[in-house]
Design a protein around this motif. Structure first.
Motif, PDB file in Angstrom:
ATOM      1  N   LEU A  29       2.643 -17.212   8.113  1.00 16.80           N
ATOM      2  CA  LEU A  29       1.787 -16.756   9.203  1.00 16.80           C
ATOM      3  C   LEU A  29       1.015 -17.930   9.770  1.00 16.80           C
ATOM      4  O   LEU A  29       0.699 -18.879   9.068  1.00 16.80           O
ATOM      5  CB  LEU A  29       0.846 -15.630   8.754  1.00 16.80           C
ATOM      6  CG  LEU A  29      -0.136 -15.882   7.610  1.00 16.80           C
ATOM      7  CD1 LEU A  29      -1.425 -16.493   8.141  1.00 16.80           C
ATOM      8  CD2 LEU A  29      -0.431 -14.592   6.873  1.00 16.80           C
ATOM      9  N   GLU A  30       0.765 -17.870  11.064  1.00  8.97           N
ATOM     10  CA  GLU A  30       0.052 -18.940  11.751  1.00  8.97           C
ATOM     11  C   GLU A  30      -1.006 -18.329  12.658  1.00  8.97           C
ATOM     12  O   GLU A  30      -0.711 -17.432  13.458  1.00  8.97           O
ATOM     13  CB  GLU A  30       1.044 -19.780  12.568  1.00  8.97           C
ATOM     14  CG  GLU A  30       0.404 -20.981  13.250  1.00  8.97           C
ATOM     15  CD  GLU A  30       1.448 -21.864  13.939  1.00  8.97           C
ATOM     16  OE1 GLU A  30       2.305 -22.439  13.228  1.00  8.97           O
ATOM     17  OE2 GLU A  30       1.418 -21.954  15.183  1.00  8.97           O
ATOM     18  N   ASN A  31      -2.220 -18.789  12.537  1.00 10.55           N
ATOM     19  CA  ASN A  31      -3.310 -18.253  13.350  1.00 10.55           C
ATOM     20  C   ASN A  31      -3.069 -18.509  14.827  1.00 10.55           C
ATOM     21  O   ASN A  31      -2.550 -19.560  15.213  1.00 10.55           O
ATOM     22  CB  ASN A  31      -4.644 -18.892  12.955  1.00 10.55           C
ATOM     23  CG  ASN A  31      -5.201 -18.306  11.678  1.00 10.55           C
ATOM     24  OD1 ASN A  31      -4.612 -17.421  11.084  1.00 10.55           O
ATOM     25  ND2 ASN A  31      -6.327 -18.831  11.232  1.00 10.55           N
ATOM     26  N   ALA A  32      -3.480 -17.559  15.646  1.00 18.93           N
ATOM     27  CA  ALA A  32      -3.388 -17.731  17.092  1.00 18.93           C
ATOM     28  C   ALA A  32      -4.346 -18.822  17.540  1.00 18.93           C
ATOM     29  O   ALA A  32      -5.411 -19.033  16.941  1.00 18.93           O
ATOM     30  CB  ALA A  32      -3.726 -16.417  17.805  1.00 18.93           C
ATOM     31  N   LYS A  33      -3.980 -19.509  18.598  1.00 14.15           N
ATOM     32  CA  LYS A  33      -4.846 -20.562  19.141  1.00 14.15           C
ATOM     33  C   LYS A  33      -6.207 -19.985  19.503  1.00 14.15           C
ATOM     34  O   LYS A  33      -7.252 -20.618  19.265  1.00 14.15           O
ATOM     35  CB  LYS A  33      -4.192 -21.181  20.378  1.00 14.15           C
ATOM     36  CG  LYS A  33      -5.005 -22.295  21.017  1.00 14.15           C
ATOM     37  CD  LYS A  33      -4.271 -22.879  22.208  1.00 14.15           C
ATOM     38  CE  LYS A  33      -5.072 -23.998  22.858  1.00 14.15           C
ATOM     39  NZ  LYS A  33      -4.359 -24.584  24.035  1.00 14.15           N
ATOM     40  N   GLU A  34      -6.215 -18.774  20.049  1.00 15.28           N
ATOM     41  CA  GLU A  34      -7.476 -18.143  20.427  1.00 15.28           C
ATOM     42  C   GLU A  34      -8.393 -17.945  19.218  1.00 15.28           C
ATOM     43  O   GLU A  34      -9.612 -18.105  19.311  1.00 15.28           O
ATOM     44  CB  GLU A  34      -7.208 -16.797  21.100  1.00 15.28           C
ATOM     45  CG  GLU A  34      -6.529 -16.884  22.442  1.00 15.28           C
ATOM     46  CD  GLU A  34      -5.008 -16.919  22.342  1.00 15.28           C
ATOM     47  OE1 GLU A  34      -4.347 -16.696  23.368  1.00 15.28           O
ATOM     48  OE2 GLU A  34      -4.467 -17.180  21.220  1.00 15.28           O
ATOM     49  N   ASP A  35      -7.796 -17.583  18.070  1.00 16.64           N
ATOM     50  CA  ASP A  35      -8.595 -17.373  16.871  1.00 16.64           C
ATOM     51  C   ASP A  35      -9.159 -18.693  16.349  1.00 16.64           C
ATOM     52  O   ASP A  35     -10.313 -18.756  15.896  1.00 16.64           O
ATOM     53  CB  ASP A  35      -7.738 -16.717  15.784  1.00 16.64           C
ATOM     54  CG  ASP A  35      -8.540 -16.397  14.535  1.00 16.64           C
ATOM     55  OD1 ASP A  35      -9.338 -15.444  14.580  1.00 16.64           O
ATOM     56  OD2 ASP A  35      -8.393 -17.113  13.525  1.00 16.64           O
ATOM     57  N   MET A  36      -8.366 -19.757  16.443  1.00 18.63           N
ATOM     58  CA  MET A  36      -8.836 -21.061  15.987  1.00 18.63           C
ATOM     59  C   MET A  36      -9.991 -21.565  16.854  1.00 18.63           C
ATOM     60  O   MET A  36     -10.986 -22.098  16.345  1.00 18.63           O
ATOM     61  CB  MET A  36      -7.685 -22.063  16.005  1.00 18.63           C
ATOM     62  CG  MET A  36      -6.515 -21.683  15.100  1.00 18.63           C
ATOM     63  SD  MET A  36      -6.971 -21.608  13.355  1.00 18.63           S
ATOM     64  CE  MET A  36      -7.048 -23.360  12.955  1.00 18.63           C
ATOM     65  N   LEU A  37      -9.866 -21.387  18.168  1.00 14.68           N
ATOM     66  CA  LEU A  37     -10.948 -21.796  19.065  1.00 14.68           C
ATOM     67  C   LEU A  37     -12.190 -20.945  18.836  1.00 14.68           C
ATOM     68  O   LEU A  37     -13.318 -21.446  18.865  1.00 14.68           O
ATOM     69  CB  LEU A  37     -10.482 -21.706  20.516  1.00 14.68           C
ATOM     70  CG  LEU A  37      -9.354 -22.665  20.919  1.00 14.68           C
ATOM     71  CD1 LEU A  37      -8.904 -22.377  22.345  1.00 14.68           C
ATOM     72  CD2 LEU A  37      -9.805 -24.123  20.780  1.00 14.68           C
TER      73      LEU A  37
END
Length: 305
Positions: free
Chosen positions: A168-176
């Motif tokens: 699984l890879e976090n969404a860019k939106e979640d990281m920001l």
């Protein structure tokens, strides 16, 4: 406090929809992504009695990591479990029915990359080498609005085995949202970095102020008993995650996974070995069908069905 803030670092159970891909028998290209894949968490479905005892007064569990019980909601479903967070990995524990279709003994091995874009690279490989793959974008529900959360990927399991393996890879939106910058996302981000940033965001403080104060440093070894079908599925995933098979042990960059073969009905998860942040005197604890042993900087959980 919104649901999003209540969900503290829950990367969650993966119940993935199916997307078909045609098999290509040619050798897949080397996308050089294995170096970025790390073990992230293990989930298991245990009996209800042991599940309830996990929130009791056991002093070791409180010192080990504490137990957080949370419910998570996405666009398509919800799940509820108990979480034991370590500095390098975490455990996700359910009772039967804790997520849709969960049954006693289900086990999942979750992996996560340190570099964004790794999941897309793996998807390209599997699109060429596998009959079909599961890829699903997950959202998190916050005040009635669904926000991008993470994408999950695994090889399709036509036999509906009790063992699941996924990336699984976090969404860019979640990281920001968690406080990383666009520049940060171009480099590598370890699990503990994400934990620090997310917790700092929730607490409205600096990531540098976040300290890990518990005993649960990481999972060192997972001991499984598997059937031939389960072993085939496990091997398919781990060989593309960069693991090397030595005897009956898959050796990874940050964890080992050992197995015994048994095609008769069996318990999948035999034992979890942990590395602790500090040394403790030898001790043993029993919570119904969970046995815990501690000695020095090592601890082990044994689950029985």
């Amino acid at each position: 406090m919104t649901l999003r803030n209540k969900v503290t670092l829950l990367f969650a159970i993966i119940l993935i929809g199916t997307g078909s891909c045609s098999r290509n028998t040619e050798k897949s290209p080397d996308y050089s992504f294995e170096q970025y894949i790390r073990f992230n968490h293990l989930y298991i479905v245990i009996d209800s009695t042991t599940y309830e005892l996990l929130s009791g007064s056991n002093s070791f569990l409180k010192e080990f990591s504490g137990v957080v019980e949370s419910q998570s909601d996405s666009k398509d479903e919800s799940w509820s479990g108990k979480y034991l967070y370590g500095k390098g990995h975490y455990l996700e524990i359910f009772k039967p029915g804790g997520y849709p279709g969960s049954t006693l003994g289900n086990v999942g091995l979750g992996f996560m990359p340190t570099k964004m874009g790794t999941l897309d690279s793996l998807y390209k490989r599997w699109s060429q080498t596998e009959d079909s793959v599961d890829r699903k974008d997950r959202t998190i529900l916050d005040n009635g609005v669904n926000y991008p959360w993470f994408t999950a990927l695994s090889i399709y399991d036509a036999d509906s085995l009790q063992l699941r393996v996924f990336l699984l890879e976090n969404a860019k939106e979640d990281m920001l949202y968690s406080g990383f910058t666009e520049k940060d996302l171009q480099g590598e981000i370890e699990y503990w970095d994400y934990m620090r940033y997310y917790r700092a965001h929730v607490r409205k403080t600096s990531p540098d102020s976040i300290r890990f104060t518990k005993l649960f440093e990481k999972i060192e070894t997972i001991h499984l008993t598997v059937s031939e079908k389960e072993l085939h599925m496990l091997t398919q995933h781990l060989q593309d995650f960069g693991f090397q098979l030595q005897g009956r042990t898959f050796r990874g960059r940050d964890i080992d996974i050992t197995y015994n073969l048994d095609n008769n009905p069996h318990r999948l998860l035999q034992r979890i070995d942990f590395k602790l942040t500090d040394s403790l005197a030898a001790a043993e604890f029993t919570l119904n069908k969970l046995s815990i042993t501690v000695k020095g900087r090592n601890a082990s959980f044994r689950f029985q069905n």
